[in-house]
Design an enzyme around this catalytic site. Structure first.
Site, short mmCIF file in Angstrom:
data_model
loop_
_atom_site.label_atom_id
_atom_site.label_comp_id
_atom_site.label_asym_id
_atom_site.label_seq_id
_atom_site.Cartn_x
_atom_site.Cartn_y
_atom_site.Cartn_z
N TYR A 162 0.83 -1.21 0.00
CA TYR A 162 0.00 0.00 0.00
C TYR A 162 0.87 1.27 0.00
O TYR A 162 0.65 2.21 -0.76
CB TYR A 162 -0.90 -0.06 1.23
CG TYR A 162 -1.87 1.07 1.44
CD1 TYR A 162 -3.02 1.18 0.67
CD2 TYR A 162 -1.66 2.02 2.45
CE1 TYR A 162 -3.93 2.20 0.89
CE2 TYR A 162 -2.55 3.04 2.68
CZ TYR A 162 -3.70 3.13 1.90
OH TYR A 162 -4.59 4.15 2.13
N LYS A 166 0.84 4.06 -2.85
CA LYS A 166 0.36 5.39 -2.45
C LYS A 166 1.41 6.47 -2.76
O LYS A 166 1.07 7.57 -3.17
CB LYS A 166 0.01 5.40 -0.95
CG LYS A 166 -1.35 4.79 -0.66
CD LYS A 166 -2.44 5.44 -1.50
CE LYS A 166 -3.82 5.33 -0.93
NZ LYS A 166 -4.85 5.77 -1.89
N GLY A 195 -12.31 8.51 9.74
CA GLY A 195 -12.98 7.27 10.09
C GLY A 195 -13.72 6.73 8.88
O GLY A 195 -14.51 7.44 8.26
P1 NAI Z 1 -13.68 3.24 1.79
O1 NAI Z 1 -13.37 1.80 1.74
O2 NAI Z 1 -14.76 3.73 2.64
O3 NAI Z 1 -13.88 3.79 0.35
C1 NAI Z 1 -13.23 3.27 -0.77
C2 NAI Z 1 -14.26 2.98 -1.84
O4 NAI Z 1 -13.60 2.57 -3.02
C3 NAI Z 1 -15.21 1.85 -1.47
O5 NAI Z 1 -16.54 2.31 -1.54
C4 NAI Z 1 -14.93 0.79 -2.50
O6 NAI Z 1 -16.10 0.06 -2.90
C5 NAI Z 1 -14.37 1.57 -3.64
N1 NAI Z 1 -13.56 0.75 -4.52
C6 NAI Z 1 -12.66 -0.20 -4.19
N2 NAI Z 1 -12.12 -0.74 -5.31
C7 NAI Z 1 -12.67 -0.08 -6.36
C8 NAI Z 1 -12.49 -0.15 -7.78
N3 NAI Z 1 -11.64 -1.03 -8.31
N4 NAI Z 1 -13.21 0.66 -8.55
C9 NAI Z 1 -14.10 1.53 -8.02
N5 NAI Z 1 -14.30 1.64 -6.69
C10 NAI Z 1 -13.59 0.85 -5.88
O7 NAI Z 1 -12.31 3.95 2.23
P2 NAI Z 1 -11.95 5.47 2.56
O8 NAI Z 1 -11.34 5.50 3.89
O9 NAI Z 1 -13.04 6.38 2.25
O10 NAI Z 1 -10.75 5.69 1.54
C11 NAI Z 1 -10.79 6.54 0.42
C12 NAI Z 1 -9.39 6.74 -0.07
O11 NAI Z 1 -8.64 7.41 0.94
C13 NAI Z 1 -8.63 5.48 -0.37
O12 NAI Z 1 -7.84 5.68 -1.53
C14 NAI Z 1 -7.76 5.28 0.84
O13 NAI Z 1 -6.61 4.55 0.54
C15 NAI Z 1 -7.45 6.71 1.19
N6 NAI Z 1 -7.04 6.90 2.57
C16 NAI Z 1 -7.95 6.84 3.59
C17 NAI Z 1 -7.54 7.06 4.88
C18 NAI Z 1 -8.52 7.08 6.01
O14 NAI Z 1 -8.10 7.44 7.11
N7 NAI Z 1 -9.77 6.77 5.76
C19 NAI Z 1 -6.11 7.25 5.23
C20 NAI Z 1 -5.27 7.38 4.09
C21 NAI Z 1 -5.74 7.18 2.80
#
Ligand code: NAI
Length: 732
Positions: A162, A166, A195
């Site tokens: 990851y 990233k 979160g």
């Molecule tokens: P989340 O899991 O709630 O949202 C990610 C979404 O991406 C999900 O709804 C999932 O269905 C969708 N997804 C996964 N694979 C996919 C694909 N191949 N095509 C289309 N959609 C796809 O996670 P969150 O926390 O909202 O994360 C959003 C972004 O922020 C991610 O890139 C994550 O790595 C990044 N991030 C989040 C952090 C956090 O504290 N929540 C920390 C650092 C980075």
């Protein structure tokens, strides 16, 4: 005014939940048409469902917003963009947000764990962004967000796959920011913390609940708004706080010595210095980063032992109070007709043009030196790195740009002889993004001032020292009149123009060595700015002064863009009385290379040698000659009485016009005109007129001092003896 996204089409990947959902709602609320993409996968990338995206679309529509769902994986980048085009006819903003996790300690990461993470995060963002790119470029608007993570920036146990993907996104964003910049397509990167289901296993529930995604969305909206000019930035954002990150680099240490192999022991021995972040620099670009290396190569060559960006122990910084008024060591330039001819060839003169012969053939009855040759003797002190020796001017020499040049000629330049140049730091300006150093150089021939140059040197990144922004000493650039030019001359430079021009004394490898040029960010070696300056000057001289160098009075130009040898120069000229305004362009590209430029000419009558002599003569000259004569008569008696060396700088119209030294300390005493190599106890600076007032007894020297008409440097007590000399030895 609130930030509206009315009329904008925004695609958010992975917007079925977490952060993406929050962005979608926020954009829609402010009028955007939103494509809510989500594959509906689980956190590890398994499964598929349309429910997640549909739910968010419903939420938006329920509030009266515009949204459509898209269920493709980001690995089908084209399809996502096609959804936007089908539904709304354009694409303005892409937020690359979709993501999954497959955390394992490093040794346990399988090929699939590695590949899947890279495919969704890095490759997915690449594919979606590439599909949008040309649409954005064509419409000259686009905003792109990449989502990195603190795990990528700093590393995190169990997240090698990851972290790698990233931080790959940051690299991608850095280059997109450069490639998209001129099309108003900007790309920024965020590292959020919030979160969501991705973080629910790693954060305690209370913290998870309080780090709300709505504390991240406002940054994303701002970065995607047309008003925001941020490009290539990296931001950490969480809990309502936003911070920006950048690179920092130690001053470092050269561990290689000329003609010796570079060895690991030298690295070991200098390790503390290599890693010492005191006075670290913050390179912003590849050019910033590589420019230093040019300096390192020349430092190694000239066996400078200090670190490449500053003398050992010195701190970068500018102190105008200390630096302004400082003089550089005077420089001497001896030349024959060879240098005059070489210079003329360097600025494009050719025997093809019969009237160029007077500048190219020493046997020509009117053989003369081109007036702009006057920049050549003045540049040697600066070329030899004199700037870095000035107290209060601790600057990074790799960040220096030659911004502007003013040249004034007081009498036609000789075609051979020795010229002495005296350089003074005239002023220091704080331009915010950098510091502007004004260097005044007076060039003397046999003690007579023949030329005055003002170099405006810009030091990138050295601003912010709290100095003033403008100076009455600066010779300003003047924009041309807003009408069609009165004359346009086009002239070609040759492939070897820079190779030829550098023989006149500017040996910077930037103008000849392709690898040096590449390090400076140029595709090929560039022509010297002062070579274009010479081209433009002779165009004016030919067009408006019949190639008569004695008509040339002064020239000013601002260097805007470089010329590649072989390109054609087009000089546009506007005549306004004795001033010829100039704008110089590269014909092939239309790029302006010299701006705000002008040449001032003398009237035909004014320029006759007699008039020039008269104009140049100073009343004080007679007084000094008389002092010299009487000193001889008085012999050593006067030396015993006074025992001091007095320097005089006589100014005329605010410029240094003559320099005299009265030595009443050594031998039988002597009078010297022009630069003086010995030690001077006290130096007086005064205008020719005020000097005469003092001599005639009409102005009291003390009063002159307090009113600022007479400036004194050195042992001020010795001024008391002055009256004696002037009174007794200057009776006219
Ligand atoms: P989340 O899991 O709630 O949202 C990610 C979404 O991406 C999900 O709804 C999932 O269905 C969708 N997804 C996964 N694979 C996919 C694909 N191949 N095509 C289309 N959609 C796809 O996670 P969150 O926390 O909202 O994360 C959003 C972004 O922020 C991610 O890139 C994550 O790595 C990044 N991030 C989040 C952090 C956090 O504290 N929540 C920390 C650092 C980075």
């Amino acid at each position: 005014m609130s930030l509206s996204f009315e009329g904008r089409v925004v695609l958010i990947t992975g917007a079925g939940g977490g952060l993406g959902r929050e962005y979608a709602l926020a954009f829609a609320e402010r009028g955007a048409s939103v494509v809510v993409n989500d594959l509906g996968a689980d956190t590890k990338g398994g499964g598929k469902s349309s429910a997640a995206a549909d739910k968010v679309v419903e939420e938006i529509r329920a509030k009266g917003g515009k949204a459509v769902a898209n269920y493709d994986s980001v690995e089908d980048g084209e399809k996502l963009i096609q959804s936007a085009l089908d539904a709304f006819g354009r694409i303005d903003v892409v937020v690359n947000n979709a993501g999954i996790l497959r955390d394992r300690s490093f040794a346990r990461i399988s090929d699939l764990d590695w590949d899947l993470i890279h495919r969704i995060h890095l490759r997915g963002s690449f594919l979606v962004t590439r599909a949008a790119w040309n649409h954005m470029k064509k419409q000259k608007f686009g905003r792109i967000i990449m989502t990195t993570s603190a795990a990528g920036i700093y590393g995190n146990f169990g997240q090698a796959n990851y972290s790698a993907a990233k931080l790959g996104l940051l690299g991608l964003a850095n280059t997109l920011a450069i490639e998209g910049n001129k099309y108003n397509v900007y790309c920024n990167t965020i590292a959020p913390l919030a979160g969501s289901r991705l973080t629910e296993d790693v954060m305690p529930p209370d913290l998870l609940a309080s780090l709300k995604p709505e504390y991240v969305a406002p940054l994303v909206l701002w970065l995607c708004h047309e008003q925001c000019q941020e490009n290539g930035g990296l931001f950490e954002v969480s809990a309502g706080w936003i911070g920006k990150l950048r690179w920092e680099r130690t001053r470092g240490q050269i561990v290689r010595q000329k003609n010796k192999p570079m060895v690991p022991e030298a690295v070991r021995d200098q390790w503390d210095k290599i890693c010492d972040f005191t006075d670290a620099t913050k390179p912003k670009s590849l050019q910033d980063s590589m420019a230093l290396m040019v300096n390192v190569l020349s430092d190694v060559e000239s066996e400078v032992k200090a670190n490449p960006t500053a003398a050992e122990g010195s701190v970068l910084g500018i102190d105008p109070a200390e630096a302004v008024g400082q003089k550089l060591p005077s420089s001497s330039f001896t030349f024959t007709h060879t240098q005059c001819i070489l210079y003329a060839l360097g600025v494009g003169m050719s025997t093809k043009d019969p009237d160029h012969l007077r500048f190219l053939y020493e046997g020509h009855p009117e053989f003369s030196c081109l007036p702009t040759f006057g920049v050549i003797p003045s540049q040697s002190t600066i070329m030899e790195g004199g700037l870095s020796s000035i107290p209060g001017l601790n600057i990074d020499p790799t960040q220096i740009l030659h911004g502007e040049q003013y040249l004034e000629i007081y009498r036609p330049l000789p075609t051979s002889g020795t010229l002495i140049s005296e350089t003074t730091v005239a002023d220091l300006l704080d331009k915010g993004s950098g510091a502007l150093i004004l260097l005044d150089v007076n060039t003397y021939s046999d003690g007579e001032l023949v030329a005055y140059n003002q170099f405006s040197v810009f030091v990138v990144g050295a601003g912010g020292f709290g100095g003033k922004r403008t100076s009455e000493k600066a010779k300003a650039a003047v924009p041309p009149p807003k009408r069609a030019p009165d004359a346009v001359v086009t002239d070609s430079t040759t492939r070897d123009q820079a190779a030829l021009y550098r023989l006149s004394g500017d040996w910077n490898p930037l103008h000849i060595d392709p690898s040096f040029a590449a390090m400076g960010g140029f595709k090929a070696p560039i022509l010297h700015g002062l070579a274009s300056y010479g081209f433009a000057a002779r165009h004016v001289l030919k067009q408006f002064a019949n190639n008569d160098p004695s008509r040339f009075k002064a020239m000013k130009a601002r260097f805007v863009k470089p010329v590649t040898p072989g390109q054609s120069l087009q000089t546009e000229m506007w005549k306004e009385g004795n001033r010829i305004h100039i704008q110089c362009k590269v014909k092939e590209t239309g790029d302006v290379v010299l701006a705000g430029a002008y040449v001032d000419l003398h009237n035909t009558s004014e320029a006759s040698p007699e008039n020039l002599n008269q104009g140049g003569a100073l009343q004080s000259d007679l007084v000094f000659t008389e002092i010299g004569r009487r000193m001889k008569d008085a012999g050593s008696e006067l030396v015993q009485k006074v025992n001091a060396v007095f320097g005089w700088e006589i100014t005329k119209d605010g410029k240094n016009a003559a320099q005299w030294t009265i030595d009443l300390k050594n031998g039988g005493g002597s009078l010297n005109k022009g630069p003086y190599s010995g030690k001077v106890d006290v130096t007086f600076t005064v205008s020719d007129e005020d000097f005469m007032e003092v001599v005639k007894g009409k102005l009291n020297p003390q009063k002159a001092f307090f009113s600022g008409k007479l400036k004194v440097k050195g042992n001020i007590m010795l001024s008391q003896k002055l009256e004696v000399i002037l009174k007794d030895y200057a009776k006219l």
